[in-house]
Design an enzyme around this catalytic site. Structure first.
Site, mmCIF file in Angstrom:
data_model
loop_
_atom_site.group_PDB
_atom_site.id
_atom_site.type_symbol
_atom_site.label_atom_id
_atom_site.label_comp_id
_atom_site.label_asym_id
_atom_site.label_seq_id
_atom_site.Cartn_x
_atom_site.Cartn_y
_atom_site.Cartn_z
ATOM 1 N N SER A 178 0.818 -1.225 0.000
ATOM 2 C CA SER A 178 0.000 0.000 0.000
ATOM 3 C C SER A 178 0.849 1.272 0.000
ATOM 4 C CB SER A 178 -0.948 0.055 1.213
ATOM 5 O OG SER A 178 -1.585 -1.177 1.382
ATOM 6 N N ARG A 179 2.026 1.163 -0.522
ATOM 7 C CA ARG A 179 2.945 2.314 -0.592
ATOM 8 C C ARG A 179 3.325 2.874 0.774
ATOM 9 N NH1 ARG A 179 4.338 3.242 -5.485
ATOM 10 N NH2 ARG A 179 2.979 2.521 -7.146
ATOM 11 N N LEU A 180 3.079 2.089 1.828
ATOM 12 C CA LEU A 180 3.473 2.547 3.174
ATOM 13 C C LEU A 180 4.889 2.038 3.446
ATOM 14 C CD1 LEU A 180 0.117 2.012 5.110
ATOM 15 C CD2 LEU A 180 0.973 4.057 3.950
ATOM 16 N N HIS A 181 5.788 2.478 2.615
ATOM 17 C CA HIS A 181 7.153 1.956 2.675
ATOM 18 C C HIS A 181 7.876 2.455 3.919
ATOM 19 C CE1 HIS A 181 6.120 0.961 -1.347
ATOM 20 N NE2 HIS A 181 6.145 2.214 -1.758
#
Ligand SMILES: Cc1cc2nc3c(=O)[nH]c(=O)nc-3n(C[C@H](O)[C@H](O)[C@H](O)COP(=O)(O)O)c2cc1C
Length: 215
Positions: free
Chosen positions: A193-196
């Protein structure tokens, strides 16, 4: 190959940097070594390939190219090149550089900013001596970054130099190592979820401040 990478990406897609808190509580060189070792173990293509960026002091023009990291020292990253190449001229006028490692199968990137210096000539000799003869002759033959009339000229030059050194090939003065002493690292781990995850280490005197930044 891409299947292999996809599998690795899946395995690590929920890889959590919190789980590595022991690594990240130590120092960035230790963290780098851990990531580098995993990149080697998990058979990433060319795990020691690194992008070196330099900035020309006069024009302020950045320039990037791939090199091989040859040694990780206690406090420096070592690579070898031609001391008269474009990158070398740029580093002479402006020793601030960046290094970028990218291991796609692990969804990991490491960015490093630092200051570069030439290594001791004796260390360059030792590395040069360990190279295959053909690479040693290539180092002599290539006026790296300068205009070349034809490929034949280059090959002919390599043959001529071979005759000059029938036995041991001496290291040319214009070829050797550089060491990058980092002032900043950023470890980037791809997460769903692009919560890198992004963890920064910044040097302040002899200490490393560490903090997270937004993805
Ligand atoms: C995978 C890979 C590894 C490379 N390793 C080196 C290296 O270790 N040293 C080097 O001088 N050039 C290396 N090169 C070539 C550089 O990318 C570059 O073409 C060369 O150093 C000249 O750069 P410059 O004109 O900006 O000085 C490598 C290229 C690739 C694609």
């Amino acid at each position: 190959m891409s299947k292999h990478l996809d599998r690795l990406r899946d395995e690590h897609k929920d890889f959590d940097l919190n789980a590595l808190s022991d690594v990240f509580s130590k120092d960035p060189f230790f963290a780098f070594q851990e990531w580098f070792d995993l990149a080697c173990k998990s058979e990433q293509p060319e795990p020691n390939a690194v992008v070196l960026s330099t900035v020309d002091q006069l024009s302020m023009q950045p320039s990037s190219r791939v090199l091989y990291l040859k040694e990780l020292r206690k406090k420096a990253f070592v690579f070898y090149t031609n001391y008269q190449s474009n990158k070398a001229l740029e580093m002479e006028s402006n020793p601030k550089v960046s290094l970028l490692f990218f291991w796609p199968g692990l969804q990991r990137q490491i960015r490093i900013q630092g200051v570069v210096t030439k290594i001791d000539p004796k260390e360059s000799d030792a590395y040069f001596d360990s190279r295959p003869r053909s690479s040693q002759l290539g180092a002599w033959a290539s006026e790296q970054s300068r205009v070349l009339k034809s490929r034949e000229d280059l090959e002919q030059k390599s043959i001529e130099i071979g005759k000059e050194f029938p036995e041991k090939v001496e290291r040319p003065d214009f070829w050797g190592g550089y060491a990058v002493a980092p002032v900043k690292f950023e470890f980037w781990q791809g997460r769903p979820s692009r919560l890198h995850d992004r963890i920064v280490f910044e040097r302040s005197k002899d200490l490393w401040n560490t903090y997270r930044i937004n993805p």
